[in-house]
Write an enzyme that holds these catalytic residues in place. Structure first.
Site, short mmCIF file in Angstrom:
data_model
loop_
_atom_site.label_atom_id
_atom_site.label_comp_id
_atom_site.label_asym_id
_atom_site.label_seq_id
_atom_site.Cartn_x
_atom_site.Cartn_y
_atom_site.Cartn_z
N CYS A 180 0.87 -1.17 0.00
CA CYS A 180 0.00 0.00 0.00
C CYS A 180 0.91 1.23 0.00
CB CYS A 180 -0.97 -0.01 1.18
SG CYS A 180 -0.18 0.15 2.80
N ARG A 181 0.48 2.37 0.49
CA ARG A 181 1.33 3.56 0.46
C ARG A 181 2.44 3.48 1.50
NH1 ARG A 181 0.11 8.76 2.83
NH2 ARG A 181 -2.00 7.95 2.97
#
Length: 111
Positions: free
Chosen positions: A62-63
């Site tokens: 994810c980020r």
């Protein structure tokens, strides 16, 4: 943050042949993603579990690593055993010099 027992891999060490599952939202994906990643937003995961292979290594990104850690925990509880969280997410991926592209193959950015 999610316990020492959660399997993980540094972004710099994700193998090229792993199934890389990007669980970010559509706008984050559109800004930039790993070239070989498969996009499946975290909110759609329960309805789309069949799309995630169980017979090969899966790395979830994810980020920053929080959402992907939640997804790894969910997958482990639901029968996946070859799944790892990408430590530091796309931020560490880009910092390690790994490619980030848009859907049309142009250079992307982490959003």
């Amino acid at each position: 943050m999610f316990g020492a027992s959660l399997p993980s891999v540094p972004a710099s060490a994700v193998p090229d042949d792993v199934y890389l599952l990007d669980v970010r939202e559509d706008d984050e994906w559109a800004a930039g993603h790993a070239p070989a990643a498969h996009h499946l937003p975290m909110t759609e995961l329960p309805a789309r579990l069949a799309e995630i292979p169980q017979d090969r290594d899966v790395a979830v990104i994810c980020r920053a690593g929080g959402r992907s850690a939640q997804v790894v925990g969910y997958l482990l509880r639901n029968g996946w055993d070859q799944v790892r969280n990408v430590d530091g997410g796309m931020g560490d991926w880009a910092a390690a010099g790994r490619p980030v592209v848009t859907d049309d193959g142009q250079p992307g950015r982490v959003a």
